[in-house]
Write an enzyme that holds these catalytic residues in place. Structure first.
Site, PDB file in Angstrom:
ATOM      1  N   ASP A   1      -9.627  -8.548   2.921  1.00  0.00           N
ATOM      2  CA  ASP A   1      -9.783  -7.759   4.148  1.00  0.00           C
ATOM      3  C   ASP A   1     -11.096  -8.073   4.870  1.00  0.00           C
ATOM      4  OD1 ASP A   1      -7.366  -6.484   4.008  1.00  0.00           O
ATOM      5  OD2 ASP A   1      -8.145  -4.518   3.457  1.00  0.00           O
TER       6      ASP A   1
ATOM      7  N   THR B   1       0.861  -1.183   0.000  1.00  0.00           N
ATOM      8  CA  THR B   1       0.000   0.000   0.000  1.00  0.00           C
ATOM      9  C   THR B   1       0.898   1.234   0.000  1.00  0.00           C
ATOM     10  OG1 THR B   1      -1.724  -1.175   1.167  1.00  0.00           O
ATOM     11  CG2 THR B   1      -1.852   1.203   1.321  1.00  0.00           C
TER      12      THR B   1
ATOM     13  N   GLU C   1      -3.983  -3.894  -1.928  1.00  0.00           N
ATOM     14  CA  GLU C   1      -3.914  -4.815  -0.784  1.00  0.00           C
ATOM     15  C   GLU C   1      -2.540  -5.497  -0.696  1.00  0.00           C
ATOM     16  OE1 GLU C   1      -4.528  -5.602   2.194  1.00  0.00           O
ATOM     17  OE2 GLU C   1      -4.134  -7.730   2.143  1.00  0.00           O
TER      18      GLU C   1
ATOM     19  N   GLU D   1      -8.409  -7.016  -2.499  1.00  0.00           N
ATOM     20  CA  GLU D   1      -8.894  -6.306  -1.307  1.00  0.00           C
ATOM     21  C   GLU D   1      -9.938  -7.093  -0.527  1.00  0.00           C
ATOM     22  OE1 GLU D   1      -7.213  -3.325   0.291  1.00  0.00           O
ATOM     23  OE2 GLU D   1      -7.277  -3.073  -1.866  1.00  0.00           O
TER      24      GLU D   1
ATOM     25  N   SER E   1     -11.345  -1.439   6.203  1.00  0.00           N
ATOM     26  CA  SER E   1      -9.959  -1.040   5.956  1.00  0.00           C
ATOM     27  C   SER E   1      -9.344  -0.507   7.240  1.00  0.00           C
ATOM     28  CB  SER E   1      -9.938   0.059   4.891  1.00  0.00           C
ATOM     29  OG  SER E   1      -8.637   0.574   4.735  1.00  0.00           O
ATOM     30  N   SER E   2      -8.013  -0.429   7.234  1.00  0.00           N
ATOM     31  CA  SER E   2      -7.290   0.232   8.330  1.00  0.00           C
ATOM     32  C   SER E   2      -6.645   1.522   7.851  1.00  0.00           C
ATOM     33  CB  SER E   2      -6.189  -0.689   8.856  1.00  0.00           C
ATOM     34  OG  SER E   2      -6.741  -1.875   9.329  1.00  0.00           O
TER      35      SER E   2
ATOM     36  N   GLY F   1       0.643  -0.398   5.538  1.00  0.00           N
ATOM     37  CA  GLY F   1       0.959  -1.388   6.576  1.00  0.00           C
ATOM     38  C   GLY F   1      -0.224  -2.129   7.155  1.00  0.00           C
TER      39      GLY F   1
HETATM   40  O1  DON Z   1      -7.305  -1.414   3.599  1.00  0.00           O
HETATM   41  C1  DON Z   1      -6.448  -1.897   4.292  1.00  0.00           C
HETATM   42  O2  DON Z   1      -6.310  -1.643   5.470  1.00  0.00           O
HETATM   43  C2  DON Z   1      -5.435  -2.801   3.645  1.00  0.00           C
HETATM   44  N1  DON Z   1      -6.002  -3.494   2.531  1.00  0.00           N
HETATM   45  C3  DON Z   1      -4.275  -1.977   3.241  1.00  0.00           C
HETATM   46  C4  DON Z   1      -3.223  -2.854   2.670  1.00  0.00           C
HETATM   47  C5  DON Z   1      -1.938  -2.664   3.277  1.00  0.00           C
HETATM   48  O3  DON Z   1      -1.630  -1.696   3.901  1.00  0.00           O
HETATM   49  C6  DON Z   1      -1.044  -3.784   3.030  1.00  0.00           C
HETATM   50  N2  DON Z   1      -0.505  -4.224   4.243  1.00  0.00           N
HETATM   51  N3  DON Z   1      -0.354  -5.188   4.740  1.00  0.00           N
END
Ligand code: DON
Length: 595
Positions: free
Chosen positions: A452, A410, A430, A449, A473-474, A494
């Site tokens: 998630d 990301t 992702e 994605e 999402s984070s 991350g």
């Molecule tokens: O949306 C999210 O939180 C994650 N899909 C973002 C992906 C990411 O930061 C990759 N890290 N492991």
């Protein structure tokens, strides 16, 4: 991270637009708003993690993307124009982290209206996906599959962002990225390493192997990597607009790829087909949503609301910290632990997230009083954000929360312009390399994605898949205002460590007295309601003994996050900051060193 030098100056990339820029979202633009001629080139920038100056600033993980953003700013574009142009460029030079078939979240400060907006460009589940669609599927198998590809959000987000807050058309904003994709960039160690780490699955798809394993191997460090098919895709996207993807023939190609991935003959990989159909693409919308907001020690911290858990979890943790008599490493970890317990129970793309209560001072006080001298035991139980808060009772422990490893995939970028508009933008496909599948002939990877989502079975979990739902999402693009004026903008990649990275930088900056460059460079730790706290070696060396004595269990995570940030110093001075070393270091640039 990619040390490419353009064969032609970026100024030249935009020549031909002969465009009189109008700045609708802020004060009137300065005199010359016509794209400059190719001869009006500026010196090539150096890749460095800190830049101070005036008139606009940018921070990304990549020199090329930062230069593109800076070029747009210098040519009179605003922060949103520059952010979209940089994001599209990252789709070329950081194709394993970002791309047109991914998604993301924008938090935006509109200087003229003194208002924060957000744009949700998160991917959606297809209509055919239900709560049990991922049940029982091994995670690793879902990662590389058609099934994990969400309906892409980035293109719709770019169009909405430009229409609402930009001055460029999509076609104009894509020009620099087209140039980079056509002329190529120099492969650096990080690009090589990411390709090599993905080689086993890339070779299982004819389209991906052709693009990223030319001659059967990752392109060597120092070679020039071109992606003419992506250049052509961007060109046509610019001409035809998002409709080409959202229901048009590009969309049909995406659907065909998802439903029948181009598996290399002889591959033994079990590649599950996806459920996406053309009507899913037609139905996709990027959405404006109200931001989350908490006030922390006199500063207004704005973030991304659900379907991201970024704004609510960072916000709740800050509220908890504000309710404590002192803030140090122990308190940072404990506030994060409790906020993650609440995130898991209450936050997802559902209609009844108790956002107001999760971000209330009353709830924060009730949670804060659980924090003592010794570390809590994880998994800590979620609290009860019901609006009635009393003195805290010892919380029962909850069921163990999984501690998934999180990488630095990301990306995040920050841009501010001469009018004071600010963009904090998280973009993702992702996993590093998304689902590993390039759409044949189009030069871009699909996202994965939908991994998630909670795979289940998990009755009552707010993050189970459903038709059209966005996975939780984070991502936590964050803008901080003080007295109504921008003070700080930041974010990171991350996975769920994004939340702790943003929180830790804020704590480092505002509670531990670090400057912004120090706050980004400082060693990180991440506590997400798991038995062990992951920490970088520097953090373990500095705080390990004291924290262990207080009941924390630290385990090494070599690298957490890859943040980008901008601070608004006094008298209009800007300080753009990127990582000094993590993920190969980032690139901070300012429009001018002088006022
Ligand atoms: O949306 C999210 O939180 C994650 N899909 C973002 C992906 C990411 O930061 C990759 N890290 N492991």
């Amino acid at each position: 991270m990619i040390n490419r030098r353009f064969a032609t100056p970026l100024a030249g990339i935009l020549v031909g637009s002969s465009l009189l820029l109008v700045q609708p979202a802020a004060a009137a633009p300065q005199a010359s708003q016509v794209w400059p001629q190719a001869s009006q080139m500026w010196p090539r920038a150096e890749k460095k993690p800190v830049a101070e100056g005036y008139g606009g600033a940018v921070s990304t993980v990549d020199l090329d993307a930062s230069e593109v953003a800076l070029g747009v700013l210098r040519e009179g574009g605003n922060a949103m124009d520059a952010a979209v142009a940089a994001a599209a460029t990252l789709g070329v030079t950081e194709p394993y982290s970002a791309g047109l078939a991914g998604g993301g979240f924008v938090v935006y400060y509109d200087a003229r209206r003194k208002k924060i907006h957000t744009i949700d460009g998160r991917e959606t589940a297809p209509k055919a996906m239900g709560p049990a669609s991922l049940e029982g599927i091994p995670f690793e198998e879902a990662v590389t599959s058609g099934l994990s590809a969400g309906v892409p959000g980035s293109v719709a987000q770019w169009e909405l962002a430009l229409r609402r807050f930009g001055t460029l058309s999509l076609r104009q904003a894509l020009k620099p990225a087209i140039e980079v994709a056509s002329k190529g960039f120099k492969v650096d160690q990080t690009f090589y390493d990411q390709t090599a780490a993905n080689a086993a699955r890339f070779k299982d798809f004819t389209s991906t192997a052709k693009l990223y394993l030319p001659g059967g191997a990752p392109p060597p460090v120092g070679s020039t990597f071109r992606n003419p098919e992506l250049a052509d895709t961007y060109r046509r996207l610019g001409r035809q607009g998002g409709e080409w993807l959202y229901g048009g023939s590009l969309g049909a190609e995406v659907v065909a790829t998802v439903k029948k991935p181009p598996v290399t003959p002889g591959s033994t990989r079990n590649v599950r087909p996806g459920l996406m159909e053309l009507p899913d693409l037609k139905a996709y919308r990027a959405l404006e949503r109200p931001p989350t907001k908490v006030t922390y020690k006199g500063m207004d911290v704005y973030g991304m609301a659900p379907p991201s858990s970024g704004g609510s979890t960072v916000g709740e943790a800050l509220n908890i910290l504000e309710a404590l008599p002192k803030v140090g490493e122990h308190e940072y970890l404990e506030a994060s632990r409790l906020s993650f317990a609440d995130r898991g129970k209450y936050v997802g793309d559902i209609p009844n997230v108790p956002l107001g209560e999760l971000l209330s001072d009353g709830f924060a006080k009730e949670r804060a009083c659980l924090i003592g001298e010794r570390a809590l035991t994880s998994p800590a139980a979620p609290g009860n954000p019901d609006g009635t808060y009393g003195p805290c009772a010892p919380a029962p422990s909850a069921e163990a929360a999984p501690s998934a490893p999180e990488g630095p995939e990301t990306t995040h970028l920050v841009v501010t312009d001469r009018w004071g508009n600010v963009v904090a933008y998280n973009i993702t496909i992702e996993s590093t390399g998304g689902n590993g599948i390039v759409v044949p002939g189009r030069g871009f990877l699909l996202n994965n994605e939908l991994t998630d989502f909670t795979f289940g079975p998990a009755p009552g979990d707010p993050n189970l898949p459903a038709p059209g739902k966005r996975p939780r999402s984070s991502m936590a693009p964050t803008i901080v205002l003080k007295d109504g004026r921008p003070l700080l903008a930041l974010g990171s990649p991350g996975g769920s460590t994004i939340i702790t990275t943003v929180l830790q930088i804020l704590v480092n900056r505002w509670d531990l007295g670090m400057s912004l460059p120090e706050a980004l460079a400082a060693p990180r730790a991440t506590q997400r309601n798991t038995a062990q706290t992951q920490a970088e070696q520097g953090f373990i060396d500095r705080y390990g003994a004291e924290l262990t004595a207080r009941g924390h269990s630290l385990v090494l995570n070599p690298e957490i996050g890859a943040a980008t940030a901008v601070e608004f110093l006094r008298h209009g001075k800007l300080q753009a900051v990127a990582e000094p070393t993590r993920r190969g270091g980032g690139s901070a640039l300012v429009v001018s060193g002088r006022r």
